[in-house]
Design a protein around this motif. Structure first.
Motif, PDB file in Angstrom:
ATOM      1  N   ASN A  57      -6.383   3.532  -7.511  1.00  0.00           N
ATOM      2  CA  ASN A  57      -7.186   4.670  -7.104  1.00  0.00           C
ATOM      3  C   ASN A  57      -7.861   5.265  -8.327  1.00  0.00           C
ATOM      4  O   ASN A  57      -7.435   5.055  -9.472  1.00  0.00           O
ATOM      5  CB  ASN A  57      -6.367   5.717  -6.333  1.00  0.00           C
ATOM      6  CG  ASN A  57      -5.587   6.649  -7.231  1.00  0.00           C
ATOM      7  OD1 ASN A  57      -6.132   7.630  -7.745  1.00  0.00           O
ATOM      8  ND2 ASN A  57      -4.314   6.357  -7.423  1.00  0.00           N
ATOM      9  N   SER A 107       0.831  -1.188   0.000  1.00  0.00           N
ATOM     10  CA  SER A 107       0.000   0.000   0.000  1.00  0.00           C
ATOM     11  C   SER A 107       0.874   1.249   0.000  1.00  0.00           C
ATOM     12  O   SER A 107       2.058   1.194   0.318  1.00  0.00           O
ATOM     13  CB  SER A 107      -0.939   0.012   1.206  1.00  0.00           C
ATOM     14  OG  SER A 107      -0.207   0.124   2.416  1.00  0.00           O
ATOM     15  N   THR A 142      -5.373   9.526   1.427  1.00  0.00           N
ATOM     16  CA  THR A 142      -4.448   8.803   2.285  1.00  0.00           C
ATOM     17  C   THR A 142      -4.876   7.359   2.426  1.00  0.00           C
ATOM     18  O   THR A 142      -5.959   6.955   2.002  1.00  0.00           O
ATOM     19  CB  THR A 142      -4.366   9.451   3.674  1.00  0.00           C
ATOM     20  OG1 THR A 142      -5.614   9.250   4.366  1.00  0.00           O
ATOM     21  CG2 THR A 142      -4.079  10.941   3.573  1.00  0.00           C
ATOM     22  N   SER A 143      -4.008   6.573   3.042  1.00  0.00           N
ATOM     23  CA  SER A 143      -4.334   5.174   3.279  1.00  0.00           C
ATOM     24  C   SER A 143      -5.546   5.021   4.177  1.00  0.00           C
ATOM     25  O   SER A 143      -6.227   3.994   4.117  1.00  0.00           O
ATOM     26  CB  SER A 143      -3.134   4.451   3.893  1.00  0.00           C
ATOM     27  OG  SER A 143      -2.758   5.047   5.126  1.00  0.00           O
ATOM     28  N   GLY A 144      -5.814   6.026   4.994  1.00  0.00           N
ATOM     29  CA  GLY A 144      -6.979   6.004   5.850  1.00  0.00           C
ATOM     30  C   GLY A 144      -8.237   6.538   5.213  1.00  0.00           C
ATOM     31  O   GLY A 144      -9.294   6.543   5.852  1.00  0.00           O
ATOM     32  N   GLY A 145      -8.140   6.995   3.970  1.00  0.00           N
ATOM     33  CA  GLY A 145      -9.311   7.466   3.262  1.00  0.00           C
ATOM     34  C   GLY A 145      -9.564   8.952   3.335  1.00  0.00           C
ATOM     35  O   GLY A 145     -10.575   9.435   2.807  1.00  0.00           O
ATOM     36  N   ASN A 146      -8.687   9.694   3.972  1.00  0.00           N
ATOM     37  CA  ASN A 146      -8.845  11.137   4.019  1.00  0.00           C
ATOM     38  C   ASN A 146      -8.506  11.755   2.668  1.00  0.00           C
ATOM     39  O   ASN A 146      -7.511  11.390   2.039  1.00  0.00           O
ATOM     40  CB  ASN A 146      -7.958  11.748   5.096  1.00  0.00           C
ATOM     41  CG  ASN A 146      -8.306  11.259   6.481  1.00  0.00           C
ATOM     42  OD1 ASN A 146      -7.513  10.599   7.146  1.00  0.00           O
ATOM     43  ND2 ASN A 146      -9.519  11.582   6.931  1.00  0.00           N
ATOM     44  N   THR A 147      -9.313  12.695   2.234  1.00  0.00           N
ATOM     45  CA  THR A 147      -9.143  13.292   0.918  1.00  0.00           C
ATOM     46  C   THR A 147      -8.871  14.778   1.007  1.00  0.00           C
ATOM     47  O   THR A 147      -9.234  15.446   1.978  1.00  0.00           O
ATOM     48  CB  THR A 147     -10.384  13.065   0.043  1.00  0.00           C
ATOM     49  OG1 THR A 147     -11.535  13.626   0.694  1.00  0.00           O
ATOM     50  CG2 THR A 147     -10.618  11.581  -0.178  1.00  0.00           C
ATOM     51  N   TYR A 165       1.126   5.280   1.416  1.00  0.00           N
ATOM     52  CA  TYR A 165       0.629   6.176   2.446  1.00  0.00           C
ATOM     53  C   TYR A 165      -0.368   7.171   1.862  1.00  0.00           C
ATOM     54  O   TYR A 165      -1.404   7.455   2.466  1.00  0.00           O
ATOM     55  CB  TYR A 165       1.797   6.902   3.109  1.00  0.00           C
ATOM     56  CG  TYR A 165       1.360   7.984   4.066  1.00  0.00           C
ATOM     57  CD1 TYR A 165       0.843   7.663   5.319  1.00  0.00           C
ATOM     58  CD2 TYR A 165       1.465   9.330   3.730  1.00  0.00           C
ATOM     59  CE1 TYR A 165       0.446   8.647   6.199  1.00  0.00           C
ATOM     60  CE2 TYR A 165       1.072  10.315   4.601  1.00  0.00           C
ATOM     61  CZ  TYR A 165       0.562   9.974   5.835  1.00  0.00           C
ATOM     62  OH  TYR A 165       0.171  10.956   6.715  1.00  0.00           O
ATOM     63  N   ASN A 168      -8.244  -0.760  -2.307  1.00  0.00           N
ATOM     64  CA  ASN A 168      -7.028  -1.368  -1.787  1.00  0.00           C
ATOM     65  C   ASN A 168      -6.813  -2.779  -2.322  1.00  0.00           C
ATOM     66  O   ASN A 168      -5.675  -3.209  -2.512  1.00  0.00           O
ATOM     67  CB  ASN A 168      -7.062  -1.388  -0.261  1.00  0.00           C
ATOM     68  CG  ASN A 168      -6.974  -0.004   0.344  1.00  0.00           C
ATOM     69  OD1 ASN A 168      -6.358   0.896  -0.228  1.00  0.00           O
ATOM     70  ND2 ASN A 168      -7.584   0.176   1.504  1.00  0.00           N
TER      71      ASN A 168
END
Length: 119
Positions: free
Chosen positions: A78, A30, A52-57, A32, A73
């Motif tokens: 993407n 993955s 981000t890997s956490g889904g923040n845009t 970051y 993922n």
């Protein structure tokens, strides 16, 4: 070993939509952060969107409300969904990805895909 391959660009009329894809290949689990930049003729490359890997845009002001970035993922891919396209969106769009390891941060770029918005 790590490659980013963009697809989905093309010619579209103003108000139309396109979905860009960025598929990552290589020995990597993955990133970051992944995102999209664009560069129009005679202009500098500018940030379009990141995720981000956490889904923040994060989005450039010029595309907020029109573009949506997402990631799959499982496919190491993407996407940039572009709606209500304007002639000003015409540019080469580049996928960007970053990862971290013990040696530091690494940045990768795709070859770019042309998006042309014209009537």
């Amino acid at each position: 070993q790590v490659q980013l391959v963009e697809s989905g660009g093309g010619l579209v009329q103003p108000g139309g939509s396109l979905r860009l894809s960025c598929a990552a290949s290589g020995n990597i689990f993955s990133f970051y952060v992944m995102g999209w930049y664009r560069q129009a003729p005679g202009s500098q490359r500018e940030l379009v969107a990141t995720i981000t890997s956490g889904g923040n845009t994060n989005y450039a002001d010029t595309v907020k409300g029109r573009f949506t970035i997402s990631r799959d993922n499982g496919k190491n891919t993407n996407y940039l969904q572009m709606n209500n396209l304007k002639p000003e969106d015409t540019a080469v769009y580049y996928c960007n990805a970053k990862r971290l390891d013990l040696r530091g941060e690494y940045t990768y770029w795709g070859q770019g895909t042309q998006v042309t918005v014209s009537s």
